[in-house]
Design an enzyme around this catalytic site. Sequence first.
Site, PDB file in Angstrom:
ATOM      1  N   CYS A 159     -25.711  24.686  29.445  1.00 10.93           N
ATOM      2  CA  CYS A 159     -26.732  25.669  29.044  1.00 10.93           C
ATOM      3  C   CYS A 159     -27.025  25.573  27.550  1.00 10.93           C
ATOM      4  CB  CYS A 159     -26.278  27.079  29.401  1.00 10.93           C
ATOM      5  SG  CYS A 159     -26.219  27.372  31.170  1.00 10.93           S
ATOM      6  N   LYS A 218     -15.069 -13.078  19.797  1.00  5.80           N
ATOM      7  CA  LYS A 218     -14.011 -12.603  18.897  1.00  5.80           C
ATOM      8  C   LYS A 218     -12.687 -13.320  19.138  1.00  5.80           C
ATOM      9  CE  LYS A 218     -15.575  -7.921  17.810  1.00  5.80           C
ATOM     10  NZ  LYS A 218     -15.252  -6.485  17.869  1.00  5.80           N
ATOM     11  N   ARG A 265     -14.092  -5.101   8.301  1.00  6.09           N
ATOM     12  CA  ARG A 265     -12.699  -4.715   8.578  1.00  6.09           C
ATOM     13  C   ARG A 265     -11.955  -5.712   9.448  1.00  6.09           C
ATOM     14  NH1 ARG A 265     -16.423  -2.621  11.585  1.00  6.09           N
ATOM     15  NH2 ARG A 265     -16.106  -2.175  13.791  1.00  6.09           N
ATOM     16  N   ASP A 308      -9.868   0.052  21.935  1.00  9.45           N
ATOM     17  CA  ASP A 308     -10.632   1.164  21.382  1.00  9.45           C
ATOM     18  C   ASP A 308     -11.068   2.147  22.463  1.00  9.45           C
ATOM     19  OD1 ASP A 308     -12.538  -0.290  22.691  1.00  9.45           O
ATOM     20  OD2 ASP A 308     -13.853  -0.594  20.964  1.00  9.45           O
ATOM     21  N   ASN A 309     -10.481   2.056  23.668  1.00  8.20           N
ATOM     22  CA  ASN A 309     -10.836   3.039  24.682  1.00  8.20           C
ATOM     23  C   ASN A 309      -9.604   3.447  25.487  1.00  8.20           C
ATOM     24  OD1 ASN A 309     -10.989   1.758  27.640  1.00  8.20           O
ATOM     25  ND2 ASN A 309     -11.593   0.193  26.154  1.00  8.20           N
ATOM     26  N   ASP A 352     -10.327 -10.744  24.558  1.00 13.64           N
ATOM     27  CA  ASP A 352     -11.357  -9.811  24.085  1.00 13.64           C
ATOM     28  C   ASP A 352     -12.685 -10.339  24.583  1.00 13.64           C
ATOM     29  OD1 ASP A 352     -13.297  -8.310  22.507  1.00 13.64           O
ATOM     30  OD2 ASP A 352     -11.602  -7.726  21.247  1.00 13.64           O
ATOM     31  N   ALA A 372     -10.423  -5.022  14.827  1.00 13.56           N
ATOM     32  CA  ALA A 372      -9.778  -4.814  13.529  1.00 13.56           C
ATOM     33  C   ALA A 372      -8.259  -4.860  13.651  1.00 13.56           C
ATOM     34  CB  ALA A 372     -10.231  -3.479  12.942  1.00 13.56           C
TER      35      ALA A 372
END
Length: 1046
Positions: A620, A516, A503, A564-565, A492, A466
């Site tokens: 836990c 992309k 988007r 995005d990371n 990419d 995007a």
Amino acid sequence: MLSKKRRVSGPDTEVDSYSSPTPPGSTKGTSEDKDMDIDESLYSRQLYVLGHEAMKHLQNSSVLISGLRGLGVEIAKNIILGGVKAVTLHDQGTAQWADLSSQFYLREEDIGKNRAEISQARLAELNSYVPVHTYTGALVEDFLSGFQVVVLTNTALEYQLQVGEFCHSRGIKLVVADTRGLVGQLFCDFGEEMILTDSNGEQPLSAMVSMITKESPGVVTCLEESHHGFESGDFVCFTEVQGMSELNGIGPIEIKVLGPCTFSICDTSGFSDYIHGGIVSQVKVSQKISFKPLLASLTEPDFVVADFAKCRHPAQLHIGFQALHHFSTEHGRLPRPHNEEDAAEMVTLAQAVNARASPTVQQDCLDIDLMRKLAHVAAGDLAPVNAFIGGLAALEVMKACSGKFMPVKQWLYFDALECLPEHKVAFMEDKCLPRQNRYDGQVAVFGSDFQEKLGKQKYFLVGAGAIGCELLKNFAMIGLGCGEDGEITVTDMDTIDKSNLNRQFLFRPWDVTKLKSETAAAAVRNINPHIRVLSHQNRVGPETEHIYDDDFFQNLDGVANALDNLDARLYMDRRCVYYHKPLLESGTVGTKGNVQVVVPFLTESYSSSQDPPEKSIPICTLKNFPNAIEHTLQWARDEFDGLFKKSAQSVNQYLTDPKFMERTLQLSGTQTLEVLAAVQRTLVLQRPNTWADCVTWAYRHWHTQYSDNIQQLLHNFPPDQLTSSGALFWSGPKRCPHPLTFDTNNPLHLDYVMAAANLFAQTYGLGGSQDRAAASKLLQTLQVPRFAPKSGVRIHVSEQELKSTSATFEYSHLEELKTSLPPQDKLVGFKMYPIEFEKDDDSNFHMDFIVAASNLRAENYGISPADRHKSKLIAGKIIPTIATTTAAVVGLVCLELYKVVQGHQQLESYKNSFINLALPFFSFSAPLAPTCHQYYDQEWTLWDRFDVQALQPGGKEMTLKQFLDYFKTKHRLEITMLSHGVSMLYSFFMPPPKLKERLDQPMTGIVSRVSKRNLGHHVRTLVFELCCNNESGEDVDVPYVRYIIR
């Protein structure tokens, strides 16, 4: 008042025609009153921002956009992607050369044609669900009456007032947007009474109650593990309160916050005594807000401040824009670019406007310099400013349609005049005049020399999602890399899926499954055929440093991240610091966005400051004590990976890796036992041969997880168990569970079996089935042994207890497991198929399993279940996104790009930004300078380093001894430790024989030997980290070393 039939001149009126469009708001083959189904596969990321209810309101709203220059097409693009009912494009003007600087759906061959008609087909491709009509006639009352929202762009003030009066009187929402070079304006009038259903779009908060007093007002205390997060004026409701049950189900109740864990509510003195428990949840309460019509708001304006460092600018620009309208009316044009005669007249007009302004508008001291700058740039038309204002305006349209998010009340002014040269220069007016080319609108602001410089830039764009698509569009419009020596490289590795289309506007339905980067590069060449763009499909990281090597980075002018990371962002940041390249960093989450600009030697880097890590869920809590749907969904994700991925991976390693057993036995704690037990289960105990075996396994596993394990937990901790302090064990965050009974007629139970059985079969390469009736019939024949809880089973109740417990197991059991595994030679040709979780394929059973597994566990613990949509968001860790925020953020990025390319050197010229368009809130601040360190009298920052040439004068490479001596003699530093990555090359405590061996070896030889890897020919430099002492023997911080090999 507008006449029903009288024509009113529209923006850039050049055509006196009335062409009857398709009736506004009509859709082909769709009933006006019937809600369209929401295509979740297309709108999924936007739905997480707006929600289904707001989305339905959008789908029932028809929007008119008047003016199809750069700003109008940006708004239209965002609204069409958003999925309104229908959009009508209105423009009576024809395309001019200046339009091409920001109108990305006009081509050079379109000059002289109607802007709306040319743009229609290209805009219509964005979303097949949104009919896009054109209208080139005059705006009359009957025509305007067919719309829920009217948007006016680049229009005369008189025209705005006429349309604004009519729209306000008829309850039609109005958005007025305008950009003039580096300055933008936005106005909203959503009527006398707008219903706002959700002011901020945040998920409602909830907290667990530990105490409620019996008084007026009652005071609620929440568990101290986490703050409640409420604000005074919020409304809440209660559930599961024991004792004071009168609170359950009443409300909403307004609260007053007393502290991070306390707040007051209504009078509780007449209620029963509080015993324990309870959940308090925030409730969104609708509110009515009213707007003044445009004429009234002109004289009594309310401003949203976009930049608090320029808090005086909105009121000044309110005067300035009115002066611009007067200038345009008198001359039939805007002030000429950087023309001092026109600027002087503009100042005079502004002073006249200010003199007759109402007391609320009139400025005591008119900012003459600001008025002059406004006049200098007003003829410009810049894609980044249009992207920012267009993104804001489009979201305001969505707010008007849906009642979601707080609208702009009512004026917003924005300027980026700091993009102009830092030092006042006498712009050569002839350098800013139109030249009948596509960059005329930008040249009017910055001049032709700067345009030429933009064309020569070489930039690396990392990511074509995007943000990447929006950046490429803006690069094409401003001419970045569009000259003979310029170039954009975009990489990419992803392919396009349907959810991207909502988007990532460079992609179309027929592009799904394509790469992309290739598709985006091809699309942007259509926008500007002069752009020189190369597309790659590489991941950025150490594994591609032979591609993105020294030559590649040294030839770059800068890098733009569209990632995005976090790991990739940090990696690119390190590369930019190393190669001394500017970095433009940005990101969005829903209506929030941020921009950070990194400039070598001037600012800190992206890595210099980071957000705190997300709070993880205690083990836990996940295993035995969940109290929220987020806990059960994370448990379901862990189940998925454990059952269908990790076990299969371990089996494949056991079958193919000769050292598998050796490495597994070296694992810490109980990991050895867990891995071997998983291999035994998968290969021996549970290996299926048929589909029926898979169904049987799923049935038995259902009982293990949702019945047997719960019974064991309740055996260890009965419902009435007390703690050592006498309090109920099952209270506070611990919810007492109950076992489930399998029922073939319960759809959720069958959902689980079908999903689990199909996934289990897939890991073994067996065929699955979707025949629920046949599976149900088989399940009715199956039985499981009655479960008897075991004594002596240890269940940890806290993280501290878990950590303090030493991992022990009997070695006899370990030997038993090892001998039970079948020999590898008996399984030649057998392999398993680990499953990687994929959330967006509705046919692969992945989300079916997650939803069923999570909601069954939620039922165990009395937690409200989550639908598939919410489950996908949480389990898939989806980042909510919407095109409007992306457009606005990228506009801000490209404004910083202007400064970087010009070479601005004043820290305050740059702007890091954070925006939340839902509120709306804007924060702009100068970047931080890099932290300064010092050794001796030498100051240094993260941008500094020691450059050391490997080759000595005689042509031989430097040895370790020479390296150590170099620092001692040249920098007066004694190296105590020297490393390359994770490889220790030298240390003061190194054994003498090893040290003696290394001292006379060349540095590259030591690196190759210690790291056990050969240095490729692409490696021209190495990075060494140093620990050093000064001449006094004290530790000192020093920069890293760039060791230049060739």
